[in-house]
Design a protein around this motif. Sequence first.
Motif, mmCIF file in Angstrom:
data_model
loop_
_atom_site.group_PDB
_atom_site.id
_atom_site.type_symbol
_atom_site.label_atom_id
_atom_site.label_comp_id
_atom_site.label_asym_id
_atom_site.label_seq_id
_atom_site.Cartn_x
_atom_site.Cartn_y
_atom_site.Cartn_z
ATOM 1 N N ASP A 128 -3.791 25.405 9.720
ATOM 2 C CA ASP A 128 -3.715 23.828 10.454
ATOM 3 C C ASP A 128 -4.113 22.751 10.606
ATOM 4 N N TYR A 129 -5.320 23.242 11.019
ATOM 5 C CA TYR A 129 -6.764 22.028 11.274
ATOM 6 C C TYR A 129 -6.751 21.129 10.648
ATOM 7 N N ARG B 65 -4.431 31.218 9.918
ATOM 8 C CA ARG B 65 -3.110 30.560 9.679
ATOM 9 C C ARG B 65 -4.056 29.077 10.637
ATOM 10 N N THR B 66 -3.846 29.749 11.738
ATOM 11 C CA THR B 66 -3.570 28.150 12.550
ATOM 12 C C THR B 66 -5.118 27.940 12.475
ATOM 13 N N TYR C 45 -5.592 30.465 3.216
ATOM 14 C CA TYR C 45 -5.619 29.230 3.805
ATOM 15 C C TYR C 45 -6.291 27.900 3.538
ATOM 16 N N GLY D 15 -5.226 20.132 7.937
ATOM 17 C CA GLY D 15 -3.900 19.251 7.361
ATOM 18 C C GLY D 15 -4.089 18.173 8.603
ATOM 19 N N ASP D 16 -4.252 18.435 9.913
ATOM 20 C CA ASP D 16 -4.661 17.557 11.576
ATOM 21 C C ASP D 16 -5.457 16.921 11.892
#
Length: 181
Positions: A152-153, A148-149, A120, A155-156
């Motif tokens: 996410d960081y 996975r969580t 990831y 991209g945001d």
Amino acid sequence: MFDLTLALLLAIPAALACGLAALVIWFDDHANPFFVQTRLGRDERPFRLVKLRTMRIGTGDRPSHETARGNITRTGALMRRTKLDELPQLWNVLCGDMSFVGPRPGLPSQIELAESRRRYGVDRLLPGITGVSQVRGLDMSTPELLARTDGDYLGDWSAMRDIKLLIRTGLGSGRGDAAKL
């Protein structure tokens, strides 16, 4: 720059709190109040993470979710609940090994977690004292979901999101600690 500025602002109050906590830990467990452990940082480079000791001497070098309740000291349980045990990591932030916000640094023995983080792209991030996974209550016992969580960081990311995560952590949101308290 944000990390360095905040760490410098918090250094004196954190040092005072750590000093007081260290005395309490020493009286409770008669052991070195500081715990230093090798963890994996950005690009899986090892570094020495510093925390206040919450477990008995001889507990071993393993993740929290593999630790029994009896290994956590009375003082350690309080330190973990209030997250005071994390204060010495300001040193790691000042040294550039960590950030305030990012994925929690794993142990070199957590192979599945390291592999998932590589998939990831999380291994490219500077590890943090707190992060998305911790605020959501995830711990390292679910390496794929954790990676996975934390992915996410990537991209945001925004400075405002980091500030919100720090505030939520300070207010006690999420645990991210599977040790049986």
